[in-house]
Design a protein around this motif. Structure first.
Motif, mmCIF file in Angstrom:
data_model
loop_
_atom_site.group_PDB
_atom_site.id
_atom_site.type_symbol
_atom_site.label_atom_id
_atom_site.label_comp_id
_atom_site.label_asym_id
_atom_site.label_seq_id
_atom_site.Cartn_x
_atom_site.Cartn_y
_atom_site.Cartn_z
ATOM 1 N N TRP A 118 8.914 -54.114 71.250
ATOM 2 C CA TRP A 118 7.599 -53.544 70.890
ATOM 3 C C TRP A 118 6.647 -53.759 71.763
ATOM 4 C CZ3 TRP A 118 6.617 -49.893 69.008
ATOM 5 C CH2 TRP A 118 7.643 -49.171 67.512
ATOM 6 N N ASP A 119 6.966 -56.092 72.670
ATOM 7 C CA ASP A 119 6.286 -55.730 73.591
ATOM 8 C C ASP A 119 6.419 -55.336 74.869
ATOM 9 O OD1 ASP A 119 5.212 -58.027 72.204
ATOM 10 O OD2 ASP A 119 7.212 -59.640 73.120
ATOM 11 N N THR A 120 6.801 -54.590 75.657
ATOM 12 C CA THR A 120 7.170 -54.288 76.501
ATOM 13 C C THR A 120 6.427 -52.104 76.439
ATOM 14 O OG1 THR A 120 9.582 -54.059 76.601
ATOM 15 C CG2 THR A 120 8.303 -55.730 77.878
ATOM 16 N N VAL A 121 7.224 -51.739 74.852
ATOM 17 C CA VAL A 121 7.261 -50.235 75.372
ATOM 18 C C VAL A 121 5.888 -49.727 75.555
ATOM 19 C CG1 VAL A 121 7.230 -49.919 72.880
ATOM 20 C CG2 VAL A 121 8.708 -48.736 74.311
ATOM 21 N N GLY A 122 5.160 -50.140 75.021
ATOM 22 C CA GLY A 122 3.646 -49.435 75.035
ATOM 23 C C GLY A 122 3.540 -49.038 76.725
ATOM 24 N N GLU A 123 3.985 -49.456 77.408
ATOM 25 C CA GLU A 123 3.776 -49.400 79.050
ATOM 26 C C GLU A 123 4.616 -47.785 79.579
ATOM 27 O OE1 GLU A 123 4.110 -50.954 83.347
ATOM 28 O OE2 GLU A 123 3.498 -52.214 82.130
ATOM 29 N N ALA A 124 5.752 -48.320 78.424
ATOM 30 C CA ALA A 124 6.797 -46.912 78.888
ATOM 31 C C ALA A 124 6.281 -45.285 78.140
ATOM 32 C CB ALA A 124 8.616 -47.419 78.220
ATOM 33 N N ILE A 125 5.665 -45.526 77.019
ATOM 34 C CA ILE A 125 4.929 -44.850 76.217
ATOM 35 C C ILE A 125 4.582 -44.139 77.108
ATOM 36 C CG2 ILE A 125 4.329 -44.082 73.908
ATOM 37 C CD1 ILE A 125 5.524 -46.360 72.772
ATOM 38 N N SER A 126 3.440 -45.321 77.592
ATOM 39 C CA SER A 126 2.169 -44.320 78.259
ATOM 40 C C SER A 126 2.171 -43.481 79.161
ATOM 41 C CB SER A 126 1.102 -45.322 78.161
ATOM 42 O OG SER A 126 1.420 -46.433 78.707
ATOM 43 N N ASP A 172 -1.713 -43.760 71.064
ATOM 44 C CA ASP A 172 -1.943 -43.217 69.534
ATOM 45 C C ASP A 172 -1.378 -41.896 69.658
ATOM 46 O OD1 ASP A 172 -3.816 -43.082 68.262
ATOM 47 O OD2 ASP A 172 -4.574 -41.551 69.540
ATOM 48 N N LEU A 173 -0.993 -41.135 70.613
ATOM 49 C CA LEU A 173 -0.349 -40.133 70.054
ATOM 50 C C LEU A 173 1.487 -40.475 69.565
ATOM 51 C CD1 LEU A 173 -0.707 -37.187 69.810
ATOM 52 C CD2 LEU A 173 0.332 -36.630 72.731
ATOM 53 N N TYR A 174 1.316 -40.542 70.816
ATOM 54 C CA TYR A 174 3.282 -41.429 69.488
ATOM 55 C C TYR A 174 3.054 -41.970 68.553
ATOM 56 C CZ TYR A 174 7.390 -44.596 68.632
ATOM 57 O OH TYR A 174 8.311 -44.301 68.140
ATOM 58 N N MET A 175 1.898 -42.717 67.915
ATOM 59 C CA MET A 175 1.833 -43.369 66.656
ATOM 60 C C MET A 175 1.569 -42.501 65.959
ATOM 61 S SD MET A 175 2.822 -46.141 68.054
ATOM 62 C CE MET A 175 2.364 -48.181 67.164
ATOM 63 N N ARG A 176 1.052 -41.460 66.484
ATOM 64 C CA ARG A 176 0.008 -40.297 65.499
ATOM 65 C C ARG A 176 1.808 -39.278 64.768
ATOM 66 N NH1 ARG A 176 -4.160 -38.235 68.528
ATOM 67 N NH2 ARG A 176 -4.482 -35.872 66.732
ATOM 68 N N THR A 177 2.313 -38.913 66.298
ATOM 69 C CA THR A 177 3.381 -38.477 65.804
ATOM 70 C C THR A 177 4.218 -39.327 65.046
ATOM 71 O OG1 THR A 177 3.661 -37.700 68.381
ATOM 72 C CG2 THR A 177 5.072 -37.792 67.525
ATOM 73 N N TYR A 178 4.769 -40.304 64.870
ATOM 74 C CA TYR A 178 5.411 -41.035 64.345
ATOM 75 C C TYR A 178 5.250 -41.053 62.527
ATOM 76 C CZ TYR A 178 8.760 -44.722 62.185
ATOM 77 O OH TYR A 178 9.548 -45.231 61.708
ATOM 78 N N GLN A 179 3.373 -41.086 62.542
ATOM 79 C CA GLN A 179 2.865 -41.090 60.991
ATOM 80 C C GLN A 179 3.248 -39.428 60.445
ATOM 81 O OE1 GLN A 179 -0.973 -41.773 61.746
ATOM 82 N NE2 GLN A 179 -0.133 -43.631 60.608
#
Length: 217
Positions: A106-114, A120-127
């Motif tokens: 969780w500390d490093t995945v933000g860079e991989a996602i972005s 934010d789009l990933y988080m909305r997709t998870y929801q």
């Protein structure tokens, strides 16, 4: 002396691969934006390809179907966790290794996602996945498959045969159960940041030992 001249390739392999990656990422972003804005069921492949101005044939070159698009970033997140777990020191016990791996990821995945889509789009997709019955069913099936993969990895770390020793599957079932609970709770909350789900994950993982105690009093 005659020499034969070889024609240069039309495009270097690296450039070709970057172009493919850009097309795939553009399709992924367009699809997720449409999913979260108008609904997964309501979005068609035609709408996705029109948004990127490519053909359906191009879409299916990168994705088998809409479902694969919806879970593309989630797959990246899961692979990030598994890689982090593989990298944990052999001296760590199973639950400690999984706990540290998920918090580190969780500390490093933000860079991989972005690098693929806005976080934010990933988080909305998870929801969206959690609130869409068809996607939730797939999510649960995928979670079961991931659970088995992690159980086998834990068994390998501990030098055990997962078919003979039930402990790897039991430990992973407890861990993944916590992950599903925190995912649902996070999805219902107002703070949808990675930091928020990391805090919630850490808080709930810290309760596993106490929750499994014989006497809660």
């Amino acid at each position: 002396m005659l020499t034969t001249q070889q024609s240069a390739p039309s495009a270097p392999d690296g450039l070709r691969e970057r172009k493919k990656r850009r097309t795939r990422d553009a399709l992924l972003r367009a699809a997720l934006l449409l999913f979260v804005s108008q609904g997964y069921e309501e979005t068609t492949v035609d709408e996705i390809t029109e948004a990127v101005e490519v053909s359906q044939r191009t879409f299916f070159r990168y994705f088998a179907n809409k479902e694969e698009v919806a879970f593309a970033v989630q797959t990246l997140v899961e692979e990030h966790f598994v890689d982090a777990l593989r990298a944990r020191p052999a001296s760590e016990g199973p639950l400690s290794a999984m706990r540290n791996a998920v918090l580190d990821s969780w500390d490093t995945v933000g860079e991989a996602i972005s690098a693929v889509v806005p976080v934010d789009l990933y988080m909305r997709t998870y929801q969206l996945i959690e609130s869409t019955p068809a996607l939730l069913a797939v999510h649960l099936r995928r979670s079961t498959e991931l659970e088995e993969q992690v159980a086998r990895l834990i068994a390998e770390r501990e030098g055990l045969d997962v078919e003979d020793d039930p402990r790897p599957r039991v430990a992973v079932a407890a861990f993944c159960g916590v992950m599903r609970v925190t995912g649902r709770l996070w999805g219902r909350g107002e703070d949808t940041s990675i930091e928020a789900i990391r805090r919630l994950t850490e808080r709930y993982l810290d309760q596993i030992t106490g929750a499994l105690a014989a006497d809660w009093r």
